[in-house]
Design an enzyme around this catalytic site. Structure first.
Site, short mmCIF file in Angstrom:
data_model
loop_
_atom_site.label_atom_id
_atom_site.label_comp_id
_atom_site.label_asym_id
_atom_site.label_seq_id
_atom_site.Cartn_x
_atom_site.Cartn_y
_atom_site.Cartn_z
N ARG A 161 -3.30 3.40 10.53
CA ARG A 161 -3.63 4.73 10.01
C ARG A 161 -4.66 4.62 8.89
O ARG A 161 -5.62 5.38 8.83
CB ARG A 161 -2.35 5.40 9.49
CG ARG A 161 -2.56 6.81 8.97
CD ARG A 161 -1.30 7.36 8.30
NE ARG A 161 -1.35 8.80 8.20
CZ ARG A 161 -0.61 9.64 8.91
NH1 ARG A 161 0.25 9.17 9.79
NH2 ARG A 161 -0.73 10.94 8.76
N ASP A 167 2.76 1.42 -1.18
CA ASP A 167 3.47 2.71 -1.14
C ASP A 167 4.67 2.60 -0.20
O ASP A 167 5.23 3.61 0.22
CB ASP A 167 2.54 3.85 -0.75
CG ASP A 167 1.85 3.66 0.60
OD1 ASP A 167 2.25 2.75 1.36
OD2 ASP A 167 0.90 4.43 0.90
N MET A 191 -0.74 0.02 2.18
CA MET A 191 -0.89 1.45 1.89
C MET A 191 -0.99 2.19 3.21
O MET A 191 -1.88 1.90 4.02
CB MET A 191 -2.15 1.66 1.05
CG MET A 191 -2.33 3.04 0.47
SD MET A 191 -3.60 3.07 -0.83
CE MET A 191 -5.07 2.61 0.10
N HIS A 192 -0.06 3.13 3.44
CA HIS A 192 -0.07 3.81 4.73
C HIS A 192 0.39 5.26 4.67
O HIS A 192 0.24 5.99 5.65
CB HIS A 192 0.84 3.07 5.71
CG HIS A 192 2.30 3.24 5.42
ND1 HIS A 192 2.94 2.54 4.43
CD2 HIS A 192 3.24 4.04 5.98
CE1 HIS A 192 4.21 2.89 4.40
NE2 HIS A 192 4.42 3.82 5.32
N ARG A 193 0.95 5.71 3.56
CA ARG A 193 1.53 7.05 3.53
C ARG A 193 0.45 8.12 3.61
O ARG A 193 -0.61 8.00 2.98
CB ARG A 193 2.39 7.24 2.28
CG ARG A 193 3.63 6.38 2.31
CD ARG A 193 4.67 6.75 1.28
NE ARG A 193 5.82 5.87 1.43
CZ ARG A 193 6.84 6.08 2.27
NH1 ARG A 193 6.86 7.19 2.99
NH2 ARG A 193 7.83 5.23 2.35
#
Length: 388
Positions: free
Chosen positions: A256, A299, A221-223
């Site tokens: 992030r 994602d 998950m990074h968006r």
């Protein structure tokens, strides 16, 4: 058949800039080298992805030759990064005089190098063209749309991409459906994938946790839409923790995401032995993790394709996808940021009711061969026409 490539027809400059590009370019370079006569190429790395250790590992994992040229642009805002790639790329074109520039995917380097080449009258080939999320808030969508508009030759991964391009006024003779080079890489490298136990052990986790009857799941998950707002990240981590009560989750933690978990004070939500936190994984490590998983929650765009190729049920935590074939034919289900939907579909998958899917058309590991054959004919025809 030609015995050698015409001397006056310059090399193909093959552009990579960030991690997803490497997996797409590796099979293309192999196909260029195997074609007879071999298609001369120059591998240019813009340096958009600037983690030297991760770069070196990816090139090693994919058996990708080290770049002939590295522009070393590093990080920056979208505008700064795009402008710096353009500034440093132009002198390369002047010196190397390529027959064309080949770009892949949808990162900033893809658009930047395309703009420079087109304005200098050099043909551009775009691999993975025509994918659309129809979400202009995604920088990748802007890069895709603009690159496709000005590229000369567009190779698509799924048939629906041609319809997207036609709606945007792109002539059908510029478009070729060839399949998915990401799947070429996956099939070529599957036998070299690292074992999940090795990856967990190297990351400081307990490999024994994934040996139970339940198996394990994988999370990425990074968006920004998922991790940059405290309330959204809180709810997503909360439901992932719930799911981990039923199946251990291996979380490849993007910098992030890690930074925002710490910034928002959410570390307690992942502080459980049932959620194994790993640093960003190499390609072969990630391939091994996915291949052995019972469920993937992500994602990422690329993981939607790879889980479909591997036959592993995938829940995509986004409101849209530029890869609809993974939903229509593959193992992917779109769940957005809807906690109830994520919970429901995870329960279904763990009960053995997940989508089995099938391998889409031309996702057969031979896409790069088709690209090499078509590009050779296209370039030689252009050359003959210019000399006719």
């Amino acid at each position: 058949m030609l015995e050698s490539w015409p001397n006056e027809l310059g090399p193909v400059i093959c552009v990579v800039g960030a991690r997803p590009n490497f997996m797409k370019m590796a099979p293309i370079l192999r196909a260029f080298a195997a074609y007879r006569p071999a298609i001369p190429s120059i591998l240019l790395h813009t340096g958009q992805h600037y983690d030297r250790d991760m770069n070196d590992k990816l090139f090693e994992d994919l058996r990708l030759p080290h770049p002939d040229i590295n522009l070393e642009v590093g990080s920056g805002s979208h505008a700064v990064q795009t402008a710096e790639v353009m500034r440093r790329f132009e002198p390369v074109l002047d010196e190397k005089k390529p027959s064309c520039v080949l770009v892949v995917g949808d990162v900033n380097s893809t658009l930047a190098c395309t703009l420079v080449a087109v304005k200098k009258g050099i043909p551009v080939v775009h691999v993975e063209a025509g994918l659309r999320s129809y979400d202009r808030a995604m920088p990748e969508e802007i890069n895709r749309v603009l690159t496709d508009q000005i590229a000369d030759l567009l190779y698509t991964t799924e048939r629906s991409a041609a319809d997207n391009l036609a709606r945007e006024g792109i002539a059908t003779e510029r478009v070729r459906f060839v399949g998915n080079v990401m799947i070429d890489s996956l099939l070529h490298n599957r036998e070299f994938a690292r074992s999940p136990a090795e990856s967990i052990g190297n990351g400081g986790g307990n490999p024994a946790l994934i040996c139970g009857a339940a198996g394990y799941g994988v999370v990425t998950m990074h968006r920004p839409s998922n991790v940059d707002q405290a309330n959204v990240l809180t709810s997503l981590l909360g439901v992932l923790r719930e799911i981990s009560d039923s199946i251990p989750l291996i979380f490849a933690l993007h910098p992030r995401t890690k930074g925002n978990i710490e910034r928002f004070g959410l570390s307690h939500l992942i502080d459980t032995p049932r959620m194994i936190m790993l640093p960003p994984q190499g390609y072969l490590e990630m391939l091994g993790l996915m291949a052995g998983a019972r469920i993937v929650l992500t994602d990422s765009g690329g993981l939607q394709e790879e889980t479909t190729a591997l036959g592993v049920p995938c829940l995509t935590m986004r409101e849209n996808t530029e890869r609809p074939i993974t939903v229509e034919q593959g193992t992917n289900t779109m769940v957005g940021r809807d906690v109830a939907a994520i919970r429901h579909h995870a329960v279904e998958i763990l009960a053995g009711k997940g989508k089995s899917g099938r391998l889409p058309e031309l996702w057969d590991g031979r896409t790069a061969e088709r690209i090499a054959e078509d590009m050779a004919s296209w370039l030689l025809a252009r050359h003959a026409g210019s000399n006719g």
